[in-house]
Design a protein around this motif. Structure first.
Motif, PDB file in Angstrom:
ATOM      1  N   ILE A 139       0.840  -1.201   0.000  1.00  0.00           N
ATOM      2  CA  ILE A 139       0.000   0.000   0.000  1.00  0.00           C
ATOM      3  C   ILE A 139       0.876   1.252   0.000  1.00  0.00           C
ATOM      4  CG2 ILE A 139      -1.672   1.336   1.356  1.00  0.00           C
ATOM      5  CD1 ILE A 139      -2.880  -1.328   2.254  1.00  0.00           C
ATOM      6  N   GLY A 140       2.001   1.194   0.732  1.00  0.00           N
ATOM      7  CA  GLY A 140       2.919   2.334   0.732  1.00  0.00           C
ATOM      8  C   GLY A 140       3.513   2.592  -0.642  1.00  0.00           C
ATOM      9  N   VAL A 141       3.911   1.506  -1.335  1.00  0.00           N
ATOM     10  CA  VAL A 141       4.440   1.658  -2.696  1.00  0.00           C
ATOM     11  C   VAL A 141       3.375   2.213  -3.620  1.00  0.00           C
ATOM     12  CG1 VAL A 141       5.330   0.396  -4.697  1.00  0.00           C
ATOM     13  CG2 VAL A 141       6.177  -0.144  -2.406  1.00  0.00           C
ATOM     14  N   TRP A 142       2.143   1.682  -3.492  1.00  0.00           N
ATOM     15  CA  TRP A 142       1.010   2.149  -4.305  1.00  0.00           C
ATOM     16  C   TRP A 142       0.763   3.644  -4.075  1.00  0.00           C
ATOM     17  CZ3 TRP A 142      -3.868   3.924  -2.598  1.00  0.00           C
ATOM     18  CH2 TRP A 142      -4.843   4.023  -3.585  1.00  0.00           C
ATOM     19  N   SER A 143       0.791   4.058  -2.810  1.00  0.00           N
ATOM     20  CA  SER A 143       0.555   5.475  -2.492  1.00  0.00           C
ATOM     21  C   SER A 143       1.681   6.348  -3.038  1.00  0.00           C
ATOM     22  CB  SER A 143       0.440   5.670  -0.974  1.00  0.00           C
ATOM     23  OG  SER A 143      -0.624   4.924  -0.446  1.00  0.00           O
ATOM     24  N   GLY A 144       2.936   5.891  -2.839  1.00  0.00           N
ATOM     25  CA  GLY A 144       4.058   6.699  -3.289  1.00  0.00           C
ATOM     26  C   GLY A 144       4.103   6.846  -4.798  1.00  0.00           C
ATOM     27  N   LEU A 145       3.947   5.736  -5.515  1.00  0.00           N
ATOM     28  CA  LEU A 145       3.980   5.814  -6.976  1.00  0.00           C
ATOM     29  C   LEU A 145       2.747   6.530  -7.510  1.00  0.00           C
ATOM     30  CD1 LEU A 145       5.394   2.291  -7.913  1.00  0.00           C
ATOM     31  CD2 LEU A 145       6.590   4.485  -7.844  1.00  0.00           C
ATOM     32  N   GLY A 146       1.611   6.400  -6.789  1.00  0.00           N
ATOM     33  CA  GLY A 146       0.427   7.169  -7.181  1.00  0.00           C
ATOM     34  C   GLY A 146       0.670   8.659  -7.064  1.00  0.00           C
ATOM     35  N   GLY A 147       1.449   9.044  -6.020  1.00  0.00           N
ATOM     36  CA  GLY A 147       1.814  10.449  -5.884  1.00  0.00           C
ATOM     37  C   GLY A 147       2.698  10.925  -7.019  1.00  0.00           C
ATOM     38  N   VAL A 148       3.595  10.047  -7.468  1.00  0.00           N
ATOM     39  CA  VAL A 148       4.438  10.391  -8.621  1.00  0.00           C
ATOM     40  C   VAL A 148       3.568  10.594  -9.857  1.00  0.00           C
ATOM     41  CG1 VAL A 148       6.239   9.547 -10.167  1.00  0.00           C
ATOM     42  CG2 VAL A 148       6.464   9.228  -7.694  1.00  0.00           C
ATOM     43  N   ALA A 149       2.563   9.716 -10.027  1.00  0.00           N
ATOM     44  CA  ALA A 149       1.654   9.845 -11.174  1.00  0.00           C
ATOM     45  C   ALA A 149       0.903  11.171 -11.131  1.00  0.00           C
ATOM     46  CB  ALA A 149       0.668   8.678 -11.193  1.00  0.00           C
ATOM     47  N   SER A 150       0.457  11.559  -9.928  1.00  0.00           N
ATOM     48  CA  SER A 150      -0.267  12.824  -9.820  1.00  0.00           C
ATOM     49  C   SER A 150       0.643  14.021 -10.056  1.00  0.00           C
ATOM     50  CB  SER A 150      -0.944  12.934  -8.447  1.00  0.00           C
ATOM     51  OG  SER A 150       0.020  13.012  -7.415  1.00  0.00           O
ATOM     52  N   ALA A 151       1.952  13.839  -9.806  1.00  0.00           N
ATOM     53  CA  ALA A 151       2.904  14.918 -10.079  1.00  0.00           C
ATOM     54  C   ALA A 151       3.201  15.017 -11.565  1.00  0.00           C
ATOM     55  CB  ALA A 151       4.196  14.688  -9.294  1.00  0.00           C
ATOM     56  N   VAL A 152       3.354  13.858 -12.209  1.00  0.00           N
ATOM     57  CA  VAL A 152       3.674  13.838 -13.638  1.00  0.00           C
ATOM     58  C   VAL A 152       2.473  14.282 -14.471  1.00  0.00           C
ATOM     59  CG1 VAL A 152       4.267  12.309 -15.573  1.00  0.00           C
ATOM     60  CG2 VAL A 152       5.454  12.084 -13.382  1.00  0.00           C
ATOM     61  N   GLY A 153       1.255  13.975 -13.990  1.00  0.00           N
ATOM     62  CA  GLY A 153       0.036  14.274 -14.746  1.00  0.00           C
ATOM     63  C   GLY A 153      -0.078  15.710 -15.231  1.00  0.00           C
ATOM     64  N   PRO A 154       0.024  16.695 -14.329  1.00  0.00           N
ATOM     65  CA  PRO A 154      -0.086  18.080 -14.779  1.00  0.00           C
ATOM     66  C   PRO A 154       0.992  18.472 -15.784  1.00  0.00           C
ATOM     67  CG  PRO A 154      -0.322  17.946 -12.399  1.00  0.00           C
ATOM     68  CD  PRO A 154       0.099  16.594 -12.860  1.00  0.00           C
ATOM     69  N   LEU A 155       2.220  17.989 -15.557  1.00  0.00           N
ATOM     70  CA  LEU A 155       3.304  18.331 -16.477  1.00  0.00           C
ATOM     71  C   LEU A 155       3.043  17.742 -17.861  1.00  0.00           C
ATOM     72  CD1 LEU A 155       6.370  17.718 -14.130  1.00  0.00           C
ATOM     73  CD2 LEU A 155       5.246  19.888 -14.660  1.00  0.00           C
ATOM     74  N   LEU A 156       2.599  16.491 -17.894  1.00  0.00           N
ATOM     75  CA  LEU A 156       2.288  15.850 -19.162  1.00  0.00           C
ATOM     76  C   LEU A 156       1.130  16.567 -19.847  1.00  0.00           C
ATOM     77  CD1 LEU A 156       2.890  13.512 -21.092  1.00  0.00           C
ATOM     78  CD2 LEU A 156       1.305  12.103 -19.751  1.00  0.00           C
ATOM     79  N   GLY A 157       0.110  16.923 -19.040  1.00  0.00           N
ATOM     80  CA  GLY A 157      -1.036  17.637 -19.606  1.00  0.00           C
ATOM     81  C   GLY A 157      -0.653  18.992 -20.154  1.00  0.00           C
ATOM     82  N   GLY A 158       0.160  19.730 -19.382  1.00  0.00           N
ATOM     83  CA  GLY A 158       0.595  21.030 -19.858  1.00  0.00           C
ATOM     84  C   GLY A 158       1.395  20.936 -21.134  1.00  0.00           C
TER      85      GLY A 158
END
Length: 458
Positions: A139-158
């Motif tokens: 669950i910790g890995v899932w949360s951490g990598l999910g946070g990375v995804a949420s960080a990359v998302g805006p940059l990719l979208g922009g």
């Protein structure tokens, strides 16, 4: 079913599928806000169209997410996860091909249905697939990598909006969804709740969705009081039905007999409502008023994600030692200070002097508050209701954002073509930030009064 070890090859594949799947929903929610000014201009819509672009997705997601979790428990978590992923991808394609705003809003609603099937399944698959010893780390890995995804998302979208156009903010979901399906089919084991009995609360789900739709429409379209009233009446009917249908209710009303559980969900509603307004308006303000590029605007909230990844675990440990009330109260209040600071962002705003400090203060406050809030939600119910309580709190958070994004923009004068009129949008944005800060102040006050210090030790 035999449990997997996190270090095994299949265990890593399961984590990859669930992280990518939940990352799809995160990616979409962050990307769309950056695309709003551009899709609004091309599709010739006003502020109401932009509100519905965000809220149509949140509406069906919030209304159906609890039902989606129940379907996975009953019919197979991998099966429902896969159906949700494919559904989400097809709806994303429709969004990317939308010829007008009405088509886009309908496609966004369909996307929310896919998200409601997909989102609960990712964590449920981890819970069912890994043994008790490996589960916390998974669950910790899932949360951490999910946070990375949420960080990359805006940059990719922009980057997409700035280079190939806003439609790719939706179409980018398709290759990711294909990868999720490929990995899940080959490596994710099926699981279900063999003890699940009773009937699905389909009527409750329908009433919840219709109530939210009525209230949302009434708030966005200020000239529709009858629709608003109908939404309130349907909401009352939903509460009555849930009381009658226990234990088969979509939302077990008995959970709200606990004063702390009720209080923390009220705090969640207000807090995430304020945050929803900020996320909806900030990127548009930076692009339309401050002159930022889409990529620069998309990266504005990146410090929040970084701070959450670094500090949330420490905030959870602090809450165990001193109780959740202090970190929650201080964190929510600090986030409100960040919103006050954001009200200074205007024409020619400096990233270093205005955007970065305000976003950093907001991120510090959010990092202090979220982990104790989640822990408090789970600590107030029996272990067998942990999944239900988490689902209810998730739905409450999304409902808060839905209603606030519907209500606040018209209240501050952001109507019609305001997003194409920099002075009008600037004035509305500043007032909206003050309202959001006040909402955080109310949430902090409720926390200070209603949350027990020893709730995590009882």
């Amino acid at each position: 079913m035999s449990h997997l070890a996190i270090r095994s090859a299949q265990g890593r594949w399961v984590l990859a599928a669930t992280v990518l799947g939940s990352g799809l929903a995160m990616l979409d929610s962050t990307v769309v806000n950056v695309a709003l000014p551009y899709l609004g201009a091309e599709l010739r819509t006003g502020m109401a169209g932009l509100q519905w672009t965000v809220n149509a997705y949140t509406l069906t997601l919030a209304g159906l997410i609890l039902l989606g979790g129940s379907l996975g428990d009953r019919f197979g978590r991998r099966r429902v996860f896969l159906i949700g992923t494919v559904w989400f991808a097809l709806a994303s394609a429709l969004c990317g091909l939308a010829p007008n705003i009405e088509f886009l809003v309908a496609a966004r609603a369909l996307q929310g249905v896919g998200g409601a099937l997909l989102t609960p399944g990712s964590l449920a698959i981890i819970q069912a697939s890994f043994g008790r010893a490996d589960r916390p780390r998974a669950i910790g890995v899932w949360s951490g990598l999910g946070g990375v995804a949420s960080a990359v998302g805006p940059l990719l979208g922009g980057l997409m909006v700035q280079t190939v156009g806003w439609r790719w903010a939706f179409l980018i979901n398709l290759p990711f969804a294909a990868l999720v399906v490929l990995v899940a089919v080959r490596h994710v084991p099926e699981s279900r709740d063999e003890l699940a009995t009773g009937r699905f609360d389909v009527l409750g789900s329908v009433l919840a969705a219709l109530a939210l739709a009525g209230v949302t429409y009434g708030l966005i379209e200020l000239g529709a009081p009858l629709v608003l009233t109908a939404g309130v009446v349907l909401g009352a009917a939903f509460v009555w039905l849930e009381k009658r249908r226990s234990p088969d209710a979509l939302v077990p009303v008995g959970l709200f007999r606990d004063r702390v559980f009720t209080a923390v969900n009220v705090v969640t509603l207000i807090m995430y409502g304020a945050m929803g307004v900020v996320f909806f308006l900030l990127a548009v303000q930076l692009i339309v008023v401050s002159g930022f590029t889409p990529l620069a605007a998309a990266s504005a909230l990146l410090p929040v994600t970084v701070l959450m990844l670094l500090l949330s675990p420490r905030a959870g440990e602090l809450a165990k030692r001193v109780g959740p009330r202090l970190p929650m109260t201080c964190g929510i209040a600090l986030a409100g200070v960040g919103f006050l600071w954001m009200s200074t962002i205007g024409p020619g705003a400096s990233y270093v002097l205005q955007v970065l400090p305000s976003v950093t203060v907001f991120g510090l406050g959010l990092s202090a508050a979220v982990a104790p809030l989640t822990a408090t939600v789970l600590a107030t119910v029996d272990d067998r209701y942990a999944g239900t309580a988490s689902g209810v709190n998730n739905a409450v958070a999304r409902t808060g954002g839905l209603l606030a994004v519907a209500a606040v923009p018209p209240l501050v004068g952001l109507v019609g073509d305001a997003f194409q009129n920099a002075p009008v949008f600037d004035a509305g944005f500043r007032l909206a930030m003050l309202i959001s800060a006040a909402m955080m102040g109310v949430a902090a006050l409720i926390t200070a009064v209603a949350i027990r210090e020893n709730v995590l030790r009882t």
